[in-house]
Enzyme design. Structure first.
Site, PDB file in Angstrom:
ATOM      1  N   HIS A   1      -7.821   0.046   8.601  1.00  0.00           N
ATOM      2  CA  HIS A   1      -8.153  -0.773   7.437  1.00  0.00           C
ATOM      3  C   HIS A   1      -7.305  -2.034   7.539  1.00  0.00           C
ATOM      4  O   HIS A   1      -6.081  -1.962   7.469  1.00  0.00           O
ATOM      5  CB  HIS A   1      -7.811   0.044   6.180  1.00  0.00           C
ATOM      6  CG  HIS A   1      -7.962  -0.681   4.894  1.00  0.00           C
ATOM      7  ND1 HIS A   1      -9.092  -0.572   4.112  1.00  0.00           N
ATOM      8  CD2 HIS A   1      -7.133  -1.520   4.221  1.00  0.00           C
ATOM      9  CE1 HIS A   1      -8.936  -1.303   3.006  1.00  0.00           C
ATOM     10  NE2 HIS A   1      -7.754  -1.896   3.045  1.00  0.00           N
TER      11      HIS A   1
ATOM     12  N   CYS B   1      -6.013 -13.172  -1.216  1.00  0.00           N
ATOM     13  CA  CYS B   1      -4.631 -12.727  -1.332  1.00  0.00           C
ATOM     14  C   CYS B   1      -3.897 -13.713  -2.221  1.00  0.00           C
ATOM     15  O   CYS B   1      -3.826 -14.889  -1.902  1.00  0.00           O
ATOM     16  CB  CYS B   1      -3.981 -12.669   0.050  1.00  0.00           C
ATOM     17  SG  CYS B   1      -2.219 -12.320  -0.055  1.00  0.00           S
TER      18      CYS B   1
HETATM   19 ZN    ZN Z   1      -6.801  -2.910   1.464  1.00  0.00          ZN
END
Ligand code: ZN
Length: 318
Positions: free
Chosen positions: A211, A244
């Protein structure tokens, strides 16, 4: 018909949506999942069974799982933080559940409010719950090792600790483990080393997925490194949804469209029709007008002659 060589697991409806403030309407989520499955995506992590108070964005996860189950051939995955979440996921009928264990215990306490020992208890209880089920109703259970490549609170993470925790999760009864670069700290050399070490510890077949986040622009380089180490499942999110907060301009997870383009170009089959996949972005753009959508391939368009002849001729969506 070609056999898919790599499974792309779309995590945008969970990881992407949990990272933004806007709550996506349930109907839009359903349309997104339907369209992405139609484009050939075979596994989608559709939500997380956490208390709605903590993540109102994912409060409709049970309904989204139910929708996913109506789509033939789709593996419906969900995140569960604890036994309660696993019970709800089982009730909803999820095919696959992932419990994230943060390798950084500081992060674990901040995020799940649990020490490692407390998470192990949850895992053991979940395994007991699953073992009581009729095998046909038993979801695949993955132990996801998050912050495996570094932590925003602890900084560097010891690789020995990752390996030891992977081993512990398997010993507790997980069906497989996964490695998560939750914070976007991973680099390709580190990723290769850690994948090799964890595979050596738990067995090749028990670590199939990673991931990845693209916080520092290394997402696709890390994906390629993972492929070279025999990883066959890659998590990504459509339009890199989520971003982010600490890195403006950086996508959240690696961008599904760019990942498919890379694999297509290399002649690696995913079963996904990239043209159709790009169209799915329209659903996101309409439902989340104030959220940035990322991706180089969508921005620049497909190269001339793409998908017919030339270097990208091989994998035709089946
Ligand atoms: Zn993640």
């Amino acid at each position: 018909m070609t056999t898919d060589q790599i499974l792309i697991s779309e995590v945008g409806p969970r990881d992407g949506l949990q990272s933004i403030q806007t709550i996506m309407p349930t109907e839009a989520k359903k349309a997104w999942i339907t369209a992405e499955a139609k484009a050939g995506v075979k596994e989608i992590e559709v939500g997380s069974f956490v208390p709605p108070k903590l993540l109102p964005q994912l409060a409709d996860t049970a309904e989204i799982v139910a929708h996913g189950l109506t789509i033939p051939g789709l593996t419906v995955a969900a995140l569960v933080p604890n036994l309660k979440g696993a019970e709800n996921a089982v009730k909803a009928g999820a095919h696959k559940i992932t419990l994230p264990l943060s390798v950084s215990e500081t992060h674990s306490q901040a995020n799940l409010n649990k020490t490692h020992a407390q998470v192990f208890t949850e895992v053991a209880n979940i395994v007991a719950l699953l073992n009581d089920l009729d095998p046909s109703k038993r979801p695949q259970f993955e132990g996801g090792l998050s912050t495996a490549f570094g932590c925003t609170m602890e900084g560097a993470i010891s690789e020995d600790r990752v390996v030891a925790l992977a081993s512990k999760m398997m010993a507790l009864g997980c069906d497989e483990v996964g490695l998560s670069d939750t914070t976007g700290y991973a680099n390709p050399a580190q990723l290769k080393r850690l994948v090799r070490r964890v595979k050596a510890e738990v067995g090749d077949a028990n670590l199939s997925g990673v991931h990845l986040h693209n916080t520092r622009g290394l997402g696709l380089a890390n994906a390629l490194a993972a492929l070279e180490e025999g990883i066959t499942t890659l998590d990504s999110s459509l339009a890199g949804l989520g971003g982010c907060p600490f890195a403006p301009g950086a996508s959240g997870n690696i961008v599904t469209e760019d990942l498919v383009f890379m694999l297509d170009s290399m002649g690696i089959a995913t079963g996904i029709d990239l043209g159709k996949l790009l169209e799915v972005r329209k659903i996101l753009a309409a439902a989340l007008p104030n959220e940035p959508l990322y991706g180089f391939t969508p921005d620049s368009g497909l190269p001339k002659g793409y998908g017919s002849e030339g270097p990208w001729g091989l994998p035709k969506a089946s």
